[in-house]
Design an enzyme around this catalytic site. Structure first.
Site: not given
Ligand code: URA
Length: 217
Positions: A116, A112, A208
């Site tokens: 923008t 993203r 993540d």
């Molecule tokens: N992407 C990830 O890796 N973890 C999240 O909690 C949200 C998006």
């Protein structure tokens, strides 16, 4: 708190098998090592592949058992494409391919643009003859739903026979966003968590996914 809309609800498949839930709990723990996180994701992906392929078409072929001939069912795995949303989607590929080894694999990279807020595609590589294929898009986290929606919009331009979305975790907001953009796409997930935080992370979540799979934290 955001709720899943009624129409989206009918398109969500919660895979609540005890083995899936057990492995997901182990993955959520912050002390899970990169090695065990990756191994558990592989195991979970194989288990989830059973659910997401449940309605795959079969055909009858004649075979010989040691005792007699019979008509027996086979799938045409080659017609199936797993499309990984880079990079975390790659963590799901080995597990699903262990169950459907003949499937093809596509990759799509989307980010993203912070200025923008538009989805920008930086990589797109699919097998040929996509109009003959069923697609299962894989990404461990369906968070805002924006990149999943953008990826599916791009894939629809290839005119595939069908598209499903397979993730590990999602939230109501992500489900609603994806469903509003693509009401024909069925969503398969192992859990629906509470909400997103201000940075778009799923709560309670697992952090993540890409960093945890690849050890890049
Ligand atoms: N992407 C990830 O890796 N973890 C999240 O909690 C949200 C998006």
């Amino acid at each position: 708190m955001i709720q899943i809309s009624d129409s989206a609800h009918a398109h969500v498949h919660l895979i609540d098998h005890p083995l899936v839930q057990h492995k997901l709990t182990l993955m959520r723990k912050k002390e899970a090592s990169t090695n065990s996180f990756r191994r558990l994701l592989g195991e979970l992906s194989s288990l989830m592949a059973y659910e997401v392929t449940r309605d795959m078409a079969t055909q009858e072929v004649e075979i010989e058992t040691p005792l007699e001939s019979m008509q027996a069912k086979v799938i045409d795995g080659k017609k199936l494409v797993f499309v990984s949303i880079l990079r975390a989607g790659n963590g799901i590929l080995d597990g699903v391919l262990s169950v459907v080894p003949g499937a093809r694999v596509g990759h799509i990279g989307i980010y993203r643009d912070p200025a923008t807020l538009q989805a920008v595609e930086y990589y797109f590589k699919m097998p040929k003859d996509m109009h003959e294929r069923d697609i299962i898009v894989v990404d461990p986290m369906l968070a805002t739903g924006n990149s999943a929606s953008a990826a599916i919009t791009r894939l629809k331009a290839c005119n595939p026979k069908s598209i499903k979305f397979l993730c590990l975790l999602t939230v109501p907001q992500g489900i609603n966003t994806l469903h509003e953009a693509h009401p024909d796409v069925e969503i398969f997930t192992a859990a629906i968590d509470r909400e997103l935080n201000d940075h778009g992370y799923i709560l309670p979540g697992l952090g993540d996914a890409g960093d945890r799979i690849f050890g890049t934290q």
